[in-house]
Scaffold this motif. Structure first.
Motif, mmCIF file in Angstrom:
data_model
loop_
_atom_site.group_PDB
_atom_site.id
_atom_site.type_symbol
_atom_site.label_atom_id
_atom_site.label_comp_id
_atom_site.label_asym_id
_atom_site.label_seq_id
_atom_site.Cartn_x
_atom_site.Cartn_y
_atom_site.Cartn_z
ATOM 1 N N ALA A 109 0.703 17.867 5.478
ATOM 2 C CA ALA A 109 -0.360 17.639 4.493
ATOM 3 C C ALA A 109 0.110 16.658 3.422
ATOM 4 N N GLY A 110 1.385 16.733 3.065
ATOM 5 C CA GLY A 110 1.936 15.775 2.111
ATOM 6 C C GLY A 110 1.865 14.353 2.651
ATOM 7 N N PHE A 111 2.145 14.186 3.924
ATOM 8 C CA PHE A 111 2.034 12.874 4.545
ATOM 9 C C PHE A 111 0.570 12.423 4.540
ATOM 10 N N ASP A 112 -0.336 13.347 4.837
ATOM 11 C CA ASP A 112 -1.769 13.024 4.793
ATOM 12 C C ASP A 112 -2.164 12.486 3.423
ATOM 13 N N ARG A 113 -1.568 13.025 2.362
ATOM 14 C CA ARG A 113 -1.901 12.569 1.010
ATOM 15 C C ARG A 113 -1.523 11.099 0.803
ATOM 16 N N PHE A 114 -0.403 10.660 1.387
ATOM 17 C CA PHE A 114 -0.065 9.235 1.318
ATOM 18 C C PHE A 114 -1.182 8.400 1.930
ATOM 19 N N LEU A 115 -1.668 8.826 3.095
ATOM 20 C CA LEU A 115 -2.733 8.085 3.775
ATOM 21 C C LEU A 115 -4.030 8.143 2.973
ATOM 22 N N ILE A 131 7.425 3.049 7.841
ATOM 23 C CA ILE A 131 7.129 1.997 6.876
ATOM 24 C C ILE A 131 5.648 2.143 6.566
ATOM 25 N N LEU A 132 5.341 2.483 5.335
ATOM 26 C CA LEU A 132 3.965 2.623 4.884
ATOM 27 C C LEU A 132 3.659 1.462 3.948
ATOM 28 N N ILE A 133 2.490 0.899 4.090
ATOM 29 C CA ILE A 133 2.078 -0.204 3.218
ATOM 30 C C ILE A 133 0.704 0.096 2.636
ATOM 31 N N SER A 134 0.389 -0.569 1.536
ATOM 32 C CA SER A 134 -0.941 -0.439 0.947
ATOM 33 C C SER A 134 -1.953 -1.136 1.843
ATOM 34 N N GLU A 135 -3.184 -0.691 1.749
ATOM 35 C CA GLU A 135 -4.249 -1.299 2.549
ATOM 36 C C GLU A 135 -4.375 -2.788 2.259
#
Length: 111
Positions: free
Chosen positions: A33-39, A79-83
């Motif tokens: 759920a914490g990962f979902d919050r990043f998304l 690797i997460l990036i902003s939209e």
């Protein structure tokens, strides 16, 4: 953009044996759920952006039982990036053939 070993397999596709690992460290409901919050905040999982249904794509393997040789692993490096960066994103990859750690490199190409 942020990246690293987030120590969570986000979805069942992100680990070799999801059912017996439900509720265990790295695959708890709270961590996922914490990962979902990043998304939800607008970050994009770059690997899944290009490979939404690719299974057996792992970034970490236990040092025991020949896990890496058998590809029994977890995808816990991201690797997460902003939209806003997605239009510049050209590639996201995992490099399991590179040895030297229980993790392997991940990378992206931005234009």
């Amino acid at each position: 953009m942020f990246c690293g070993d987030l120590n969570v397999a986000h979805k069942e596709i992100d680990l070799a044996n999801p059912k017996p690992n439900i509720g265990k460290k790295g695959f708890t409901a709270e961590e996922r759920a914490g990962f979902d919050r990043f998304l939800d905040l607008g970050f994009v999982d770059t690997y899944r952006h290009f490979h939404p249904d690719t299974a057996a794509a792992y970034t970490w393997w236990s040092n025991f039982g020949g896990a890496r040789a058998r590809n029994v692993g977890w995808r816990i490096d991201y690797i997460l990036i902003s939209e806003s960066l997605v239009p510049r994103l050209r590639e996201a990859y995992i490099r399991p053939e590179i040895l030297g750690s229980d993790h392997c490199p991940v990378g992206i190409v931005l234009e």
